[in-house]
Design an enzyme around this catalytic site. Structure first.
Site, PDB file in Angstrom:
ATOM      1  CD  GLU A   1      -2.501  -1.051   2.799  1.00  0.00           C
ATOM      2  OE1 GLU A   1      -2.466  -0.042   3.511  1.00  0.00           O
ATOM      3  OE2 GLU A   1      -3.008  -2.118   3.147  1.00  0.00           O
TER       4      GLU A   1
ATOM      5  CE  LYS B   1       5.217   5.048   6.891  1.00  0.00           C
ATOM      6  NZ  LYS B   1       5.009   6.415   7.342  1.00  0.00           N
TER       7      LYS B   1
ATOM      8  CG  ASP C   1       4.017  12.538   4.671  1.00  0.00           C
ATOM      9  OD1 ASP C   1       4.012  12.235   5.874  1.00  0.00           O
ATOM     10  OD2 ASP C   1       4.862  13.282   4.155  1.00  0.00           O
TER      11      ASP C   1
ATOM     12  CD  GLU D   1      -1.457   8.552   7.960  1.00  0.00           C
ATOM     13  OE1 GLU D   1      -1.769   7.537   8.646  1.00  0.00           O
ATOM     14  OE2 GLU D   1      -0.419   9.201   8.152  1.00  0.00           O
TER      15      GLU D   1
ATOM     16  CE1 TYR E   1      -3.499   2.883   8.832  1.00  0.00           C
ATOM     17  CE2 TYR E   1      -3.372   4.484   7.056  1.00  0.00           C
ATOM     18  CZ  TYR E   1      -3.172   4.149   8.381  1.00  0.00           C
ATOM     19  OH  TYR E   1      -2.650   5.062   9.239  1.00  0.00           O
TER      20      TYR E   1
ATOM     21  CE  LYS F   1      10.006   7.233   5.642  1.00  0.00           C
ATOM     22  NZ  LYS F   1       9.443   7.706   6.848  1.00  0.00           N
TER      23      LYS F   1
ATOM     24  CB  CYS G   1       9.687  47.184   9.872  1.00  0.00           C
ATOM     25  SG  CYS G   1       9.085  47.010   8.186  1.00  0.00           S
TER      26      CYS G   1
ATOM     27  CB  CYS H   1       8.475  51.474   7.638  1.00  0.00           C
ATOM     28  SG  CYS H   1       7.942  50.562   9.098  1.00  0.00           S
TER      29      CYS H   1
ATOM     30  CB  CYS I   1       6.198  45.853  10.602  1.00  0.00           C
ATOM     31  SG  CYS I   1       6.080  47.629  10.398  1.00  0.00           S
TER      32      CYS I   1
ATOM     33  CB  CYS J   1       4.829  49.536   7.461  1.00  0.00           C
ATOM     34  SG  CYS J   1       6.059  48.611   6.526  1.00  0.00           S
TER      35      CYS J   1
END
Ligand code: IVH
Length: 677
Positions: free
Chosen positions: A115, A117, A119, A179, A231, A320, A414, A417, A432, A437
């Site tokens: 299957e 995997k 993420d 998942e 799963y 992996k 900043c 400015c 800021c 600004c």
């Protein structure tokens, strides 16, 4: 009360929508165009709104969220949620196959299911009598966090399982693992909205999914494009229920749970290797991230024999994929200032090829991240694309560091400015503090003019820059005071462009209140939130003095949005800005009558309620929401100021207190009849 016909129609609509969801999310073959689905959904929503007594917890409309939690409850897992052992190359996978053979004292080849995997974030889901009852995170593997309210909002997670066409009835309790993930396109959309709303961007789909599921306000989760693949079915191999994992996946699909379509039954480890090699490349064509393949023994009896270590099952192994990396040099670290003043550090890189594109910049997210990885200007670094949209610096090549290279320090002022850039205690983002600004002004104007806001064509970044630099425009209302001549005199403008721009600006005055509210760029107030708020209030002026509580009573508006908008409206400078927009002739919306009408004609308006005991047709949160929607208030304790105590079954001390103080009590039937008035 709803008539029998209405009840039947609601039931029919729910069934239709569930079937359409099943075809869309599980079978991956939509039956009808989106618009048709939307209209069925809208009809159901409307009927349920008009007849609260017909509500049902597993109606497809009950995904919008609404519950705000103080924290997550704990859920002990009925079976531990284990991790997976990892392998990184063919040899390690072949060794796994040999270990299986040794432990089973059998000779292969064995059947494995390969299957992808996924993420995302592992979750455990519990269905009782076919209805989704509870969902939890992995936590420490033994106990997870109760994220039921957030999971309910995940599109594709059935609130009710299908029981048609099964060989045997659905078990009373079903527990599955899966998942939750965000698609790449979903992440792009979400990030676009976040950019518009002045919020920091998600680095990758996994962070986005994990962050979204751990929010205390499920209305915010509901706005995130989350999906699910399942799963595992707990107890599948017991009582002769199933003999093989592959059949379990088939069963999960049958009962309406989404299962990744790419699982393959492999005869022998060579076929598994083949699958792994194929997907190492093919995965790039998917709209979601996978970081490997999970290889699982298909025979459930053999799995039981193998058992697990403290951490991993002995019958499974993750293979992996290697993330693509490149090595390059940080030529400089640049600080960008966003609309809300957020300072974001970005690395300018010596251009390098990575996973098919030339990369010249990488996000450094925030100063903590730079500090943690100790990234410096001039460093040689490894960059990775992995699941990230924007490549990230994963590691500094310390050996290659020039000893004169200085530690990076985030500026405390900043860079645009020069005003103080403040990082509030406990936050990661420095901002800021100067609302005027030029960088903030620029971003605010660009947002105001953007397509989903006031849609002012001809007012792109270059023109905005010219207008800001010349000092003609500092706030959005000043756009509407521009005149042809001075604009024409700006660099690269000329009279024709200036006239066109002014014509566009004139047109934009009538775009309506929702676009205007979104365009004002209030933090967290996205397009959808702006629409919901304008639907309720009609006119932006009607929002002056609004409280966060009132805003939160709108379905779909959570406390974060509510607080942010209430604070914006409480600021005199912002109210003045709205006033000036009105004077300039910008349409602030129609009459704020709809709300007045709703408020004046109902028994809840301006009354204080206390809720006690358990209600049959509503959770207390839902009842409170209905009261607030109609202008009532809900408090926790009974006092002399309380107008009514709504008593459910097993009402306790609050009922006694109400009697003592002579406060009127009402039962659920009365409450429901008031709702219908
Ligand atoms: S099976 C006992 N199958 O990966 C292990 N897990 O690194 C049961 N994951 O905690 C998990 N895709 O959250 C399984 N197709 C898949 C998976 C998968 C992703 C996650 C899962 C697990 C983690 C381990």
């Amino acid at each position: 009360m709803a008539s029998i016909d209405t009840g039947q129609r609601v039931k029919k609509l729910r069934e239709q929508i569930r079937t359409l969801d099943y075809h869309y999310y599980v079978l991956d073959s939509p039956l009808v165009p989106d618009a048709q689905y939307d209209s069925l959904y809208a009809e159901l929503r409307e009927l349920e709104d008009r007849h609260p007594e017909l509500r049902s917890a597993d109606s497809p409309t009950r995904r919008i969220g609404g519950q705000v939690l103080e924290g997550f409850g704990q859920v002990p897992h009925s079976e531990p949620m284990l991790s997976l052992d990892n392998s990184y190359n063919e040899d390690e996978l072949l060794e796994f196959d040999r270990r299986v053979a040794r432990a089973l004292e059998a000779e292969g080849p064995f059947d494995y299911v390969a299957e992808l995997k996924l993420d995302g974030l592992g979750v455990s889901l519990r269905y009782v009598n076919g209805s989704f009852a509870q969902g939890a995170t992995r936590g420490d593997g033994k106990t997870g966090e109760d994220i039921t309210a957030n999971l309910r909002t995940v599109r594709g997670l059935p609130l009710k399982l299908r029981s048609q066409g099964l060989d045997r009835p659905l078990p009373e309790v079903i527990e599955v693992r899966g998942e939750v993930y965000m698609t790449r396109s979903g992440l792009e959309q979400a990030n676009l909205q976040r950019e518009m709303a002045g919020e920091p961007l998600f680095a990758n789909p996994r962070n986005a999914a994990a962050g979204s599921l751990r929010l205390l306000d499920s209305t915010v989760t509901a706005g995130r494009p989350l999906r699910l693949f399942c799963y595992q079915l707990l107890g599948a191999g017991q009582n002769g229920f199933f003999a093989e994992h592959f059949a379990v996946l088939e069963y999960l699909k049958r009962v309406g749970l989404p299962v990744n379509p790419h699982a393959r039954l492999c005869h022998g480890i060579d076929e598994v290797l083949d699958f792994c090699h194929q997907w190492a490349d093919k995965r790039k064509s998917l709209d979601y991230d996978t970081d490997g393949v999970v290889v699982k023994l298909n025979d459930l009896a053999a799995r039981r024999e193998l058992g697990h270590t403290v951490k991993f099952p002995r019958w499974a192994m993750a293979f992996k994929f290697t993330a693509e990396r490149a090595r390059t040099r940080v030529s400089s670290i640049e600080i960008q200032v966003g609309r809300t003043g957020a300072l974001t550090p970005t690395a300018n890189l010596e251009p390098v090829q990575l996973a098919g594109t030339t990369v010249a910049r990488a996000s450094l997210h925030n100063e903590e991240e730079i500090e943690r990885k100790d990234i410096r200007e001039g460093d040689w670094v490894w960059i990775e694309k992995g699941g990230d949209i924007i490549p990230k610096v994963v590691e500094v090549d310390l050996e290659a560091r020039d000893k004169h290279c200085k530690k990076f320090e985030m500026p405390s002022t900043c860079p645009v400015c020069g005003a103080l850039a403040h990082k509030p205690e406990g936050e990661v983002i420095r901002r800021c503090t100067n609302a005027s600004c030029p960088a903030q002004v620029r971003e605010r104007l660009i947002h105001f003019a953007s397509r989903n806001a006031m849609d002012i064509r001809g007012l792109g970044p270059a023109v905005v820059d010219a207008l800001v630099e010349s000092g003609f425009v500092r706030t959005v209302d000043e756009l509407y005071r521009l005149e042809v001549e001075p604009v024409a005199a700006l660099e690269r403008m000329g009279e024709k462009s200036a006239r066109n721009l002014l014509e566009e600006l004139e047109q934009s005055k009538g775009r309506g209140a929702a676009r205007l509210l979104f365009g004002l760029g209030v933090r967290f107030v996205g397009q959808r939130a702006a629409e919901l708020i304008v639907d309720r209030y009609g006119n932006i002026r009607a929002l002056e003095g609004v409280s966060a509580g009132e805003l939160e009573a709108i379905e779909g508006i959570g406390p974060v949005i509510a607080r942010s908008l209430a604070a914006f409206m409480a600021e005199p400078r912002n109210r003045e800005l709205i006033g000036r927009l009105a004077v300039a002739g910008v349409d602030l919306g129609g009459q704020p009558a709809a709300r007045q009408e709703l408020l004046e004609n109902n028994p809840f308006n301006a009354k204080k309620f206390v809720l006690t005991g358990s209600l049959e047709f509503f959770s207390r949160a839902e009842a409170a929401e209905e009261i607030k929607k109609r202008g009532g208030k809900v408090s926790a304790a009974v006092s002399k100021k309380t107008d009514y105590v709504l008593c459910g079954r097993q009402a306790g001390s609050k009922l006694i207190k109400a009697k003592e103080l002579g406060v009127e009590t009402i039962d659920e039937a009365t409450f429901r009849s008031w709702l219908e008035q």
